[in-house]
Scaffold this motif. Structure first.
Motif, short mmCIF file in Angstrom:
data_model
loop_
_atom_site.label_atom_id
_atom_site.label_comp_id
_atom_site.label_asym_id
_atom_site.label_seq_id
_atom_site.Cartn_x
_atom_site.Cartn_y
_atom_site.Cartn_z
N SER A 114 0.84 -1.19 0.00
CA SER A 114 0.00 0.00 0.00
C SER A 114 0.88 1.25 0.00
N TRP A 115 0.41 2.28 -0.68
CA TRP A 115 1.09 3.59 -0.71
C TRP A 115 0.51 4.52 0.35
N ARG A 116 -0.11 4.02 1.35
CA ARG A 116 -0.89 4.79 2.31
C ARG A 116 -0.08 5.84 3.09
N PHE A 117 1.18 5.58 3.36
CA PHE A 117 1.95 6.44 4.26
C PHE A 117 3.08 7.20 3.56
N VAL A 118 2.83 7.64 2.35
CA VAL A 118 3.79 8.47 1.62
C VAL A 118 3.65 9.90 2.16
N SER A 119 4.75 10.59 2.36
CA SER A 119 4.75 11.90 3.02
C SER A 119 3.83 12.92 2.36
N VAL A 124 3.83 14.53 6.68
CA VAL A 124 4.96 14.42 7.62
C VAL A 124 6.04 13.52 7.02
N ARG A 125 7.29 13.92 7.24
CA ARG A 125 8.45 13.20 6.70
C ARG A 125 9.23 12.52 7.82
N LYS A 126 9.83 11.38 7.49
CA LYS A 126 10.78 10.75 8.40
C LYS A 126 11.99 11.67 8.50
N PRO A 127 12.64 11.81 9.59
CA PRO A 127 12.53 11.03 10.82
C PRO A 127 11.59 11.62 11.88
N ASP A 128 10.66 12.49 11.49
CA ASP A 128 9.70 13.02 12.45
C ASP A 128 8.95 11.86 13.10
N ALA A 129 8.85 11.87 14.41
CA ALA A 129 8.20 10.79 15.16
C ALA A 129 6.79 10.51 14.65
N GLU A 130 6.09 11.56 14.24
CA GLU A 130 4.70 11.37 13.80
C GLU A 130 4.61 10.53 12.52
N ALA A 131 5.66 10.50 11.72
CA ALA A 131 5.64 9.65 10.53
C ALA A 131 5.45 8.19 10.93
N TYR A 132 6.16 7.76 11.96
CA TYR A 132 6.09 6.37 12.41
C TYR A 132 4.84 6.13 13.26
N LEU A 133 4.61 7.02 14.21
CA LEU A 133 3.48 6.85 15.13
C LEU A 133 2.15 6.96 14.41
N GLY A 134 2.05 7.88 13.44
CA GLY A 134 0.82 8.01 12.67
C GLY A 134 0.51 6.75 11.89
N ALA A 135 1.53 6.15 11.29
CA ALA A 135 1.33 4.91 10.55
C ALA A 135 0.90 3.79 11.49
N ALA A 136 1.56 3.66 12.62
CA ALA A 136 1.20 2.62 13.59
C ALA A 136 -0.25 2.80 14.06
N ARG A 137 -0.62 4.03 14.38
CA ARG A 137 -2.01 4.30 14.82
C ARG A 137 -3.00 3.92 13.73
N ALA A 138 -2.72 4.33 12.50
CA ALA A 138 -3.63 4.04 11.40
C ALA A 138 -3.78 2.53 11.19
N LEU A 139 -2.73 1.79 11.48
CA LEU A 139 -2.76 0.33 11.34
C LEU A 139 -3.28 -0.36 12.60
N THR A 140 -3.65 0.45 13.60
CA THR A 140 -4.09 -0.04 14.92
C THR A 140 -3.09 -1.04 15.52
N GLN A 141 -1.83 -0.64 15.43
CA GLN A 141 -0.73 -1.43 15.98
C GLN A 141 0.09 -0.56 16.91
N PRO A 142 0.63 -1.14 17.97
CA PRO A 142 1.63 -0.39 18.72
C PRO A 142 2.90 -0.32 17.87
N PRO A 143 3.77 0.66 18.10
CA PRO A 143 5.00 0.72 17.30
C PRO A 143 5.76 -0.61 17.28
N GLY A 144 5.77 -1.32 18.39
CA GLY A 144 6.46 -2.60 18.45
C GLY A 144 5.83 -3.68 17.61
N GLY A 145 4.61 -3.46 17.15
CA GLY A 145 3.92 -4.43 16.30
C GLY A 145 4.22 -4.25 14.82
N CYS A 146 5.07 -3.29 14.50
CA CYS A 146 5.45 -3.01 13.11
C CYS A 146 6.93 -3.30 12.94
#
Length: 187
Positions: A114-119, A124-146
């Motif tokens: 999926s192209w869902r999390f392209v900046s 938001v761009r990596k390495p901004d924390a929200e790039a990772y956390l937003g994707a994890a939230r959208a996937l309903t996963q904790p960061p450790g689940g990715c």
């Protein structure tokens, strides 16, 4: 880019402009490409502001140059197919503008991911924390689940700091070995 697909910025783009990579970095206006990647400006504004001073940007030529250069990195198309066949969910978490559609048109990566999390879509761009956390939230996963895979040590370190395991991409065989080690693929 640089994990799945060849990034033309470092060779083909400077060649297109007829300058070295160092000269390209010196000639570019600061922050404009990043704003384009976040979807804050459109192509017309990119063309108007890309270079410092009065140097024009041949937007049509640049798009064609990049589209021509896109290709899978060695071994990545077959690895993506294997991951897809194993039932693993794959998402692009990429710093890239709307031109991701050119990659899709040429290589049809959506067969595998999926192209869902392209900046340009998330703003938001990596390495901004929200790039990772937003994707994890959208996937309903904790960061450790990715599992985050990237060629940049900075981006991997940022993911790890948030509790998201990462693999630093070098090439397809090493990535496959890391996925086997994590029991995501069979040996």
């Amino acid at each position: 880019m640089d994990t799945l697909v060849h990034n033309p910025f470092f060779v083909e783009v400077p060649d297109f402009f007829g300058i070295s990579l160092e000269a390209l970095f010196a000639a570019k206006a600061r922050g404009v490409w990043e704003a384009f990647e976040r979807g804050e400006i459109d192509e017309a504004e990119l063309a108007a502001r890309y270079f410092k001073g009065d140097r024009p940007l041949d937007l049509t030529g640049l798009r064609a140059c990049m589209a021509e250069a896109y290709r899978f990195l060695p071994g990545m198309e077959s690895l993506l197919a294997e991951l897809h066949q194993a039932g693993l969910e794959i998402h692009a978490l990429s710093n890239y503008p709307q031109w991701w559609r050119m990659i899709e048109a040429k290589l049809t990566l959506s067969r595998f991911m999926s192209w869902r999390f392209v900046s340009c879509r998330t703003g938001v761009r990596k390495p901004d924390a929200e790039a990772y956390l937003g994707a994890a939230r959208a996937l309903t996963q904790p960061p450790g689940g990715c599992l985050f895979v990237d060629d940049s040590a900075t981006n991997c370190e940022a993911a790890e700091a948030l509790g998201m395991p990462s693999v630093r991409f070098v090439d397809a065989p090493s990535l496959r070995a890391a996925l086997v080690e994590r029991r995501l693929l069979g040996a």
